[in-house]
Motif scaffolding. Structure first.
Motif, PDB file in Angstrom:
ATOM      1  N   LEU A  16      59.531 128.243  11.827  1.00 35.92           N
ATOM      2  CA  LEU A  16      59.238 126.806  11.866  1.00 35.92           C
ATOM      3  C   LEU A  16      60.514 125.987  12.046  1.00 35.92           C
ATOM      4  N   THR A  17      61.601 126.427  11.384  1.00 39.12           N
ATOM      5  CA  THR A  17      62.865 125.704  11.499  1.00 39.12           C
ATOM      6  C   THR A  17      63.407 125.771  12.927  1.00 39.12           C
ATOM      7  N   ALA A  18      63.356 126.968  13.540  1.00 38.84           N
ATOM      8  CA  ALA A  18      63.828 127.111  14.917  1.00 38.84           C
ATOM      9  C   ALA A  18      63.010 126.249  15.865  1.00 38.84           C
ATOM     10  N   SER A  19      61.701 126.210  15.644  1.00 36.14           N
ATOM     11  CA  SER A  19      60.847 125.391  16.501  1.00 36.14           C
ATOM     12  C   SER A  19      61.170 123.914  16.342  1.00 36.14           C
ATOM     13  N   LEU A  20      61.418 123.496  15.100  1.00 37.52           N
ATOM     14  CA  LEU A  20      61.751 122.096  14.852  1.00 37.52           C
ATOM     15  C   LEU A  20      63.073 121.732  15.507  1.00 37.52           C
ATOM     16  N   LEU A  21      64.041 122.635  15.447  1.00 41.70           N
ATOM     17  CA  LEU A  21      65.328 122.377  16.097  1.00 41.70           C
ATOM     18  C   LEU A  21      65.154 122.263  17.613  1.00 41.70           C
ATOM     19  N   ALA A  22      64.288 123.105  18.174  1.00 39.54           N
ATOM     20  CA  ALA A  22      64.087 123.084  19.620  1.00 39.54           C
ATOM     21  C   ALA A  22      63.415 121.794  20.068  1.00 39.54           C
ATOM     22  N   VAL A  23      62.436 121.324  19.297  1.00 36.58           N
ATOM     23  CA  VAL A  23      61.723 120.097  19.646  1.00 36.58           C
ATOM     24  C   VAL A  23      62.587 118.870  19.367  1.00 36.58           C
TER      25      VAL A  23
END
Length: 271
Positions: A214-221
């Motif tokens: 979830l953290t990686a996805s949030l950073l990407a978005v």
């Protein structure tokens, strides 16, 4: 001389019921302060976007006349505010249980020790931010030097979201999510500041590992997208507290994987 409680035949109210609101109030104030700090950082960053011309790169690279130390400090402030706003609702029940166990040991400083554990927990998230920043800064600097790579940014973001979704199906995720859902204070904890600090660090490490996708996805978005942050918070809370936590995690992973695949397809075939 008998007390009113003794005469009425009722036991005196446990001390934690009187002291607990102080801890709860502190958590509420901390979360409110984190949300305000995150909002202030978002406004400041939006204003700086004119200097850098790229909102995504701006979060990682120093503006004209700026320094790397200043960018790192701003990033860590924004990252920590985001972590408190997102994760405090998730870790609050664990801190409350820890405080209850401390009271059972007879400690008169249960509130302070629980707060110390909370500081240890968010210190872990700050350390995670220290590890994330060099990676993001290196990628942003590389994109700034090689314009062709910047055009691959949307596809790379989609792949990161896709990978974050697939992570939700791994045995690693299942193991750390299970450890986060367990009551880590089944026994009586040591009522010392060092032990409380280490307890918070352990909570933060396990939570950080569980939330990696979830953290990686949030950073990407984009950390500055409040909608993405709200969705990540809801997904984290759902997988942590819902009866079928692993099922919730996999549903979130399916949604992320689908969103990532769509982002990659959009990047490959722009309108």
């Amino acid at each position: 001389m008998s007390t009113p409680d003794a005469e009425s035949g009722t036991a005196p109210a446990p001390a934690w019921r009187h002291a607990g609101p102080r801890l709860l109030g502190g958590m509420v104030l901390a979360m409110a302060a984190a949300v305000l700090a995150w909002n202030a950082a978002m406004r400041a960053m939006a204003g700086m976007a004119v200097l850098c011309g790229n909102m995504a790169a701006m979060s990682w690279l120093p503006p004209p006349g700026g320094t790397w130390a200043g960018v790192l400090a701003a990033f860590l402030g924004m990252w920590t505010a985001m972590a408190v706003a997102m994760m405090l609702p998730v870790v609050a029940p664990a801190l409350w249980r820890y405080r209850r166990r401390l009271h059972d040991t007879g400690s008169r400083h249960a509130d302070g020790l629980a707060a110390m554990a909370g500081l240890g927990y968010f210190c872990t998230w700050t350390l995670i931010g220290l590890l994330v920043f060099p990676l993001g800064a290196a990628l942003a600097a590389l994109q700034a030097q090689v314009p062709a790579l910047a055009r691959l940014g949307p596809a790379a973001a989609g792949l990161a979201v896709l990978a974050g979704g697939l992570f939700q199906f791994t045995a690693f995720k299942a193991r750390y999510l299970a450890s986060c859902r367990l009551d880590d204070c089944a026994g009586l904890p040591c009522a010392r500041p060092g032990a409380a600090w280490r307890h918070g660090l352990r909570l933060g490490l396990r939570c950080g590992a569980s939330c990696a996708g979830l953290t990686a996805s949030l950073l990407a978005v984009g950390m500055m997208d409040w909608r993405a942050m709200a969705i990540a918070t809801a997904a984290t809370a759902g997988e942590r507290f819902a009866p079928g936590g692993l099922r919730v995690a996999r549903i979130a992973g399916l949604v992320l994987a689908a969103a990532g695949a769509y982002m990659v397809a959009q990047a490959a075939h722009p309108a």
